[in-house]
Structures are given as structure tokens and as C-alpha cells.
Design an enzyme around this catalytic site. Sequence first.
Site, mmCIF file in Angstrom:
data_model
loop_
_atom_site.group_PDB
_atom_site.id
_atom_site.type_symbol
_atom_site.label_atom_id
_atom_site.label_comp_id
_atom_site.label_asym_id
_atom_site.label_seq_id
_atom_site.Cartn_x
_atom_site.Cartn_y
_atom_site.Cartn_z
ATOM 1 N N ASN A 15 0.825 -1.299 0.004
ATOM 2 C CA ASN A 15 0.018 -0.059 -0.097
ATOM 3 C C ASN A 15 0.783 1.233 -0.134
ATOM 4 O O ASN A 15 0.602 2.433 -0.763
ATOM 5 C CB ASN A 15 -0.922 -0.138 1.304
ATOM 6 C CG ASN A 15 -1.905 0.965 1.209
ATOM 7 O OD1 ASN A 15 -2.871 1.085 0.172
ATOM 8 N ND2 ASN A 15 -2.161 1.881 2.256
ATOM 9 N N VAL A 50 -5.508 5.528 -7.242
ATOM 10 C CA VAL A 50 -5.486 4.213 -6.447
ATOM 11 C C VAL A 50 -5.544 4.643 -5.337
ATOM 12 O O VAL A 50 -4.747 4.942 -4.482
ATOM 13 C CB VAL A 50 -4.351 3.397 -7.065
ATOM 14 C CG1 VAL A 50 -4.391 1.957 -6.165
ATOM 15 C CG2 VAL A 50 -4.216 3.141 -8.662
ATOM 16 N N PRO A 51 -6.773 4.505 -4.642
ATOM 17 C CA PRO A 51 -7.040 5.007 -3.271
ATOM 18 C C PRO A 51 -6.578 4.472 -2.108
ATOM 19 O O PRO A 51 -7.156 3.966 -1.187
ATOM 20 C CB PRO A 51 -8.611 5.382 -3.149
ATOM 21 C CG PRO A 51 -8.767 3.907 -3.799
ATOM 22 C CD PRO A 51 -8.026 3.729 -4.812
ATOM 23 N N CYS A 52 -5.060 4.390 -1.854
ATOM 24 C CA CYS A 52 -4.263 3.918 -0.807
ATOM 25 C C CYS A 52 -4.719 4.670 0.616
ATOM 26 O O CYS A 52 -4.538 4.146 1.670
ATOM 27 C CB CYS A 52 -2.960 3.915 -0.940
ATOM 28 S SG CYS A 52 -2.149 5.262 -1.578
ATOM 29 N N HIS A 53 -5.132 6.008 0.358
ATOM 30 C CA HIS A 53 -5.635 6.658 1.462
ATOM 31 C C HIS A 53 -6.690 6.219 2.455
ATOM 32 O O HIS A 53 -6.969 6.468 3.535
ATOM 33 C CB HIS A 53 -5.841 8.128 1.036
ATOM 34 C CG HIS A 53 -6.794 8.498 0.215
ATOM 35 N ND1 HIS A 53 -6.620 8.241 -1.255
ATOM 36 C CD2 HIS A 53 -8.445 8.844 0.521
ATOM 37 C CE1 HIS A 53 -7.811 8.565 -1.684
ATOM 38 N NE2 HIS A 53 -8.896 8.721 -0.869
#
Length: 165
Positions: A121, A130-133
Site C-alpha cells: 500500500n 488508486v486510493p491507498c488513503h
Amino acid sequence: MVRNRQRSHTVIGSPVGELTLVAVDGVLAGLYMERQRYRPPQDTFGHRDAGPFRDVVAQLDAYFAGERTEFDLPLTLLGTPFQRTVWAELREIPYGETVSYGELAERIGRPTASRAVGLANGKNPIGVIVPCHRVVGSTGDLTGYGGGIERKRHLLDFERRISAG
């Protein structure tokens, strides 16, 4: 390898600071924030050319305006097979929601791999899109974010406000 492929980049402003967009053969392969952990060296980004990024910029503008909750862009995700599996699953996390590293590990069929999931991640090369948050600690705490905890908090609060809208 991708050394012989055409690389280009551009830099845009955003509510979370400058974003460097990187394309490989005209397809988005990187979205990096200022002072981001695991940010590749600038000299690997290729020549400066805004041309390949028109759709990316339009969709990011719509996202930051609260008008877009999903991205529809071709991506080149360069990483190990495990990393690409994690990054694909990140794209399945709904806008405005979060999952824990452990939940993400379970979703990819590797329930004991939450630490490896966390490392993958953190090395996500296409932040925001690519919503790693959207990945948090098991207690819901905002643990780690390549772009910094304040940016993570900003993105999550922003998405929650829009979702509650």
C-alpha cells in the site's frame, strides 16, 4: 523492464499540493506528491509533456471539485504481482469508506499478510486514483501514508463530506 519505454511527466496543482503525473508510453504510471515516501528520483520521470495527461487532469479536477467519485483511466501499474494484487483491491474500496490493512489482506486471500499489504500500500505509485488513503489501522487510526498523515486526513475528510452531501 520499462527502461526503453517512453516516459513523460507534468506537474499540476491540487488541494493537497503539487502532484507529479508520470506516463509510460502515454499511460498514467505515477501520481506522486511532494515529499512523498518512495517517490522515484525526478530524473526517472522523462521529459516534460502535458499532452498525455489531459484526461487525468480533467478527472482529478472533477474529483477535487467533489463531482467525481470514481476514476475511469487506463493505468500502468509497475510492481510485483503481489503489489499489483493489493493495488487492484484498493480500487474496490468505495469512495468515502475505509478498510483496515487486515481487512485488505483478507480480501486478497492472504489473511496473515497485513504487514505485507501495508508495505505494498505504501509503495502504491498512483496515489489518490488508486486510493491507498482509504486504508487505516485496525482501530481506525490513520496509520502511515506515503504522502503524509495530514494529506490522508484531508482526503478522507473531503470524501466523507462529499458522500454525506
